[in-house]
Design a protein around this motif. Structure first.
Motif, short mmCIF file in Angstrom:
data_model
loop_
_atom_site.label_atom_id
_atom_site.label_comp_id
_atom_site.label_asym_id
_atom_site.label_seq_id
_atom_site.Cartn_x
_atom_site.Cartn_y
_atom_site.Cartn_z
N ASP A 3 0.86 -1.18 0.00
CA ASP A 3 0.00 0.00 0.00
C ASP A 3 0.90 1.23 0.00
O ASP A 3 1.67 1.44 0.93
N THR A 4 0.82 2.03 -1.04
CA THR A 4 1.67 3.22 -1.13
C THR A 4 1.10 4.39 -0.35
O THR A 4 1.75 5.42 -0.23
N HIS A 5 -0.11 4.23 0.17
CA HIS A 5 -0.76 5.32 0.88
C HIS A 5 -0.66 5.18 2.40
O HIS A 5 -0.53 6.17 3.10
N ILE A 6 -0.74 3.96 2.87
CA ILE A 6 -0.76 3.73 4.32
C ILE A 6 0.25 2.64 4.68
O ILE A 6 0.28 1.57 4.07
N ASP A 7 1.05 2.93 5.69
CA ASP A 7 2.00 1.96 6.23
C ASP A 7 1.24 1.10 7.24
O ASP A 7 1.01 1.52 8.38
N ARG A 8 0.84 -0.07 6.79
CA ARG A 8 0.02 -0.96 7.65
C ARG A 8 0.78 -1.41 8.89
O ARG A 8 0.19 -1.64 9.95
N GLU A 9 2.08 -1.55 8.77
CA GLU A 9 2.91 -1.95 9.91
C GLU A 9 2.86 -0.89 11.01
O GLU A 9 2.75 -1.20 12.18
N SER A 55 2.50 20.52 10.69
CA SER A 55 1.70 19.86 11.72
C SER A 55 0.99 18.62 11.16
O SER A 55 1.02 17.55 11.76
N LEU A 56 0.38 18.79 9.99
CA LEU A 56 -0.33 17.67 9.36
C LEU A 56 0.65 16.58 8.94
O LEU A 56 0.36 15.39 9.07
N LYS A 57 1.82 16.99 8.47
CA LYS A 57 2.86 16.02 8.08
C LYS A 57 3.22 15.13 9.27
O LYS A 57 3.34 13.92 9.14
N GLY A 58 3.40 15.76 10.44
CA GLY A 58 3.77 15.01 11.64
C GLY A 58 2.73 13.99 12.04
O GLY A 58 3.05 12.82 12.27
N SER A 59 1.47 14.40 12.08
CA SER A 59 0.43 13.46 12.48
C SER A 59 0.22 12.39 11.42
O SER A 59 0.03 11.21 11.74
N ALA A 60 0.28 12.77 10.15
CA ALA A 60 0.13 11.77 9.07
C ALA A 60 1.26 10.74 9.14
O ALA A 60 1.03 9.54 8.99
N GLY A 64 0.99 6.64 9.90
CA GLY A 64 1.29 5.74 8.78
C GLY A 64 0.73 6.19 7.45
O GLY A 64 0.73 5.43 6.48
N ALA A 65 0.22 7.42 7.37
CA ALA A 65 -0.30 7.95 6.10
C ALA A 65 0.88 8.52 5.31
O ALA A 65 1.10 9.72 5.26
N THR A 66 1.66 7.63 4.72
CA THR A 66 2.95 7.99 4.15
C THR A 66 2.85 8.97 2.98
O THR A 66 3.59 9.94 2.93
N ARG A 67 1.95 8.73 2.07
CA ARG A 67 1.82 9.62 0.91
C ARG A 67 1.31 11.00 1.35
O ARG A 67 1.79 12.03 0.86
N LEU A 68 0.38 11.04 2.28
CA LEU A 68 -0.12 12.30 2.81
C LEU A 68 1.02 13.08 3.47
O LEU A 68 1.17 14.28 3.26
#
Length: 115
Positions: A3-9, A55-60, A64-68
């Protein structure tokens, strides 16, 4: 499949660490992200854009919201150097990415509540 959008781990680790607080963490992430996205859409001030993107980058990143997180990093570093059209395009990409991952986080929350 990767998943290129979310790091499931990363989500799996958060689920273990947060235990009963995990659904609330997901709620907070979704609410905060919506608020920050609205802020990004409503301002043209480069410093505000950069700070909110940071701020959003940090929480994303934490969630695990890697692309965000990558898109927010780009906005954070480009906010002072790019023109309004380029900034608007990047903010739209961030909004689109959040819209894409949001259902996954909502599903994750529902799943965590029913376990």
């Amino acid at each position: 499949m990767t998943d290129t959008h979310i790091d499931r781990e990363a989500l799996s680790v958060l689920r273990e660490v947060m235990e009963d607080g995990y659904p609330e963490l997901l709620d907070t992430f979704l609410t905060d992200s919506e608020n920050r996205l609205r802020e990004l859409q409503m301002t043209a001030d480069a410093e505000v854009l950069s700070n909110v993107a940071h701020s959003l980058k940090g929480s994303a990143g934490n969630m695990g919201a890697t692309r965000l997180a990558e898109l927010c990093q780009k906005l954070e570093s480009d906010a002072k150097d790019k023109g309004p059209a380029q900034i608007a395009k990047l903010v739209a990409e961030i909004g689109s990415e959040f819209a894409q991952v949001r259902p996954d986080y909502e599903h994750e929350r529902q799943h965590a509540l029913t376990q």
